[in-house]
Design a protein around this motif. Structure first.
Motif, PDB file in Angstrom:
ATOM      1  N   LEU A   1      -0.660  12.740 -16.654  1.00  9.43           N
ATOM      2  CA  LEU A   1      -1.307  11.839 -17.610  1.00  9.43           C
ATOM      3  C   LEU A   1      -0.344  10.706 -17.919  1.00  9.43           C
ATOM      4  O   LEU A   1       0.803  10.945 -18.311  1.00  9.43           O
ATOM      5  N   VAL A   2      -0.798   9.478 -17.729  1.00  6.72           N
ATOM      6  CA  VAL A   2       0.039   8.300 -17.973  1.00  6.72           C
ATOM      7  C   VAL A   2      -0.454   7.620 -19.240  1.00  6.72           C
ATOM      8  O   VAL A   2      -1.544   7.046 -19.266  1.00  6.72           O
TER       9      VAL A   2
ATOM     10  N   ALA B   1       0.838  -1.206   0.000  1.00  6.90           N
ATOM     11  CA  ALA B   1       0.000   0.000   0.000  1.00  6.90           C
ATOM     12  C   ALA B   1       0.868   1.249   0.000  1.00  6.90           C
ATOM     13  O   ALA B   1       1.932   1.284   0.623  1.00  6.90           O
ATOM     14  N   ALA B   2       0.404   2.276  -0.708  1.00  5.87           N
ATOM     15  CA  ALA B   2       1.118   3.559  -0.773  1.00  5.87           C
ATOM     16  C   ALA B   2       0.092   4.664  -0.569  1.00  5.87           C
ATOM     17  O   ALA B   2      -0.386   5.281  -1.526  1.00  5.87           O
ATOM     18  N   PRO B   3      -0.307   4.928   0.692  1.00  6.11           N
ATOM     19  CA  PRO B   3      -1.354   5.906   0.965  1.00  6.11           C
ATOM     20  C   PRO B   3      -1.025   7.282   0.392  1.00  6.11           C
ATOM     21  O   PRO B   3       0.148   7.608   0.161  1.00  6.11           O
ATOM     22  N   PRO B   4      -2.040   8.096   0.146  1.00  2.00           N
ATOM     23  CA  PRO B   4      -1.809   9.457  -0.370  1.00  2.00           C
ATOM     24  C   PRO B   4      -0.886  10.247   0.545  1.00  2.00           C
ATOM     25  O   PRO B   4      -0.868  10.045   1.766  1.00  2.00           O
TER      26      PRO B   4
ATOM     27  N   ILE C   1      -8.675  -0.390 -10.239  1.00  2.00           N
ATOM     28  CA  ILE C   1      -8.498  -1.511  -9.308  1.00  2.00           C
ATOM     29  C   ILE C   1      -7.078  -1.519  -8.749  1.00  2.00           C
ATOM     30  O   ILE C   1      -6.859  -1.690  -7.542  1.00  2.00           O
ATOM     31  N   GLU C   2      -6.107  -1.341  -9.622  1.00  2.00           N
ATOM     32  CA  GLU C   2      -4.713  -1.310  -9.169  1.00  2.00           C
ATOM     33  C   GLU C   2      -4.470  -0.147  -8.211  1.00  2.00           C
ATOM     34  O   GLU C   2      -3.758  -0.293  -7.210  1.00  2.00           O
TER      35      GLU C   2
ATOM     36  N   PHE D   1       2.810   1.688 -13.440  1.00  2.00           N
ATOM     37  CA  PHE D   1       2.421   1.386 -12.066  1.00  2.00           C
ATOM     38  C   PHE D   1       3.183   2.241 -11.066  1.00  2.00           C
ATOM     39  O   PHE D   1       2.632   2.644 -10.031  1.00  2.00           O
ATOM     40  N   GLU D   2       4.431   2.557 -11.357  1.00  3.94           N
ATOM     41  CA  GLU D   2       5.201   3.430 -10.468  1.00  3.94           C
ATOM     42  C   GLU D   2       4.630   4.846 -10.451  1.00  3.94           C
ATOM     43  O   GLU D   2       4.691   5.531  -9.426  1.00  3.94           O
ATOM     44  N   ARG D   3       4.074   5.292 -11.570  1.00  9.96           N
ATOM     45  CA  ARG D   3       3.398   6.600 -11.590  1.00  9.96           C
ATOM     46  C   ARG D   3       2.136   6.549 -10.720  1.00  9.96           C
ATOM     47  O   ARG D   3       1.819   7.514 -10.024  1.00  9.96           O
TER      48      ARG D   3
END
Length: 315
Positions: free
Chosen positions: A198-199, A159-162, A231-232, A208-210
């Motif tokens: 924009l990715v 997890a990478a919370p805001p 979902i990701e 995914f790293e973005r």
């Protein structure tokens, strides 16, 4: 899962759209199923497959390649799990042949293959042993289908919370700017104190790293449900904004017993729906945590594999 004293043999084919078939195959293998993915050709963004037929040339040459593959697979396959309205050989022959040989089949729709189609255009799917859709929004077009949500390995994603940034990063990853409502996303973000990223056109690992760096995620504003990108991002613990149909939300919450945490927005009210997330770090983190919990409950690979195995047992 076993069939006649040996492992059940399932072939997923003939595409790896959004990586969904490959993920399903991995989940089934963990449970002892002899599962494999066979594709017509490897995709650039999702090249994973056990076998690619590497179709080339004109129609006759491609058909010869496909028929040869089917004849090789038939003796060692119990269930053919098709995706995106496609079969290994023409549908008019594929399903009668499988029935004749007492092979089971699944037609698994992934969204754009059915959205807006008339019932007559989707009648071919009734010839399969079962039909599957990925959401209670998509079931509008195939009412008899079973809902099995797209899977990702949530437990493998940290997890990478805001963040606590006062100028949050908004990430939007349109596969099609027109379909995703990108112009409206850009316009809304221009009037807010945010950095819009924009990715587009990146390999999945890089994209995914973005996503991991996002504070807020905007998926789509047109289709009525969220996709793999959302979902990701939910698995990462991000708050997600997308256009959702109310009836699909109700049925999803009823089926899974958990609130849908996605912030519903349209092109007309996107700015006002984003504003509380931009203003409040606490709001972002609270919805992000709910997003992660929802992904674990609805989209985690182990949960989805249970549903696939249940479906196969009923064929």
């Amino acid at each position: 899962m076993r069939e006649g004293g040996r492992a059940l043999r399932v072939v997923h084919c003939p595409v790896n759209t959004a990586g969904i078939p490959w993920t399903n195959v991995q989940g089934l293998r963990r449970r002892g199923v002899d599962a494999k993915l066979v594709v017509f050709n490897r995709y650039l963004l999702h090249p994973e497959a056990d076998r690619s037929l590497d179709r080339r040339g004109g129609l006759l040459r491609r058909q010869a390649t496909q028929w040869q593959a089917l004849l090789e697979l038939l003796p060692r396959t119990d269930v053919f799990h098709f995706y995106f309205g496609l079969t290994l050989v023409p549908r008019s022959l594929q399903f009668p042949l499988l029935r004749l040989l007492r092979k089971k089949s699944v037609m698994h729709y992934l969204g754009s293959d059915i959205r807006g189609r008339a019932p007559a255009e989707l009648a071919f799917g009734k010839k399969a042993s079962a039909e599957v859709v990925g959401s209670y929004d998509a079931i509008r077009w195939v009412p008899e289908a079973e809902v099995i949500a797209p899977a990702i390995d949530v437990r493998a994603i940290e997890a990478a919370p805001p963040s606590d940034r006062t100028r949050p990063v908004v990430v939007h990853a349109p596969s099609s700017r027109a379909r995703k409502g990108t112009d409206h996303v850009v316009a809304a973000c221009e009037s807010l104190n945010v950095e819009l990223v924009l990715v587009e056109g990146l390999h999945h690992a890089e994209a995914f790293e973005r996503y991991r760096d996002a504070d807020i995620v905007v998926d789509q504003l047109n289709s009525g449900w969220y996709g793999m990108f959302a979902i990701e991002c939910m698995a990462l613990g991000k708050p997600v904004v997308a256009h959702l149909h109310e009836e699909a939300v109700r049925r999803t919450e009823e089926a899974f017993g958990v609130p849908v945490p996605v912030v519903s927005a349209t092109k007309d009210d996107l700015r006002s729906r984003l504003e509380p997330l931009v203003r409040s770090v606490a709001e972002r983190k609270q919805i992000g945590a709910a997003s992660r919990a929802f992904a674990e409950r609805v989209h985690d690979l182990e949960q989805v594999t249970d549903r696939l195995l249940g479906l196969y047992s009923r064929l």
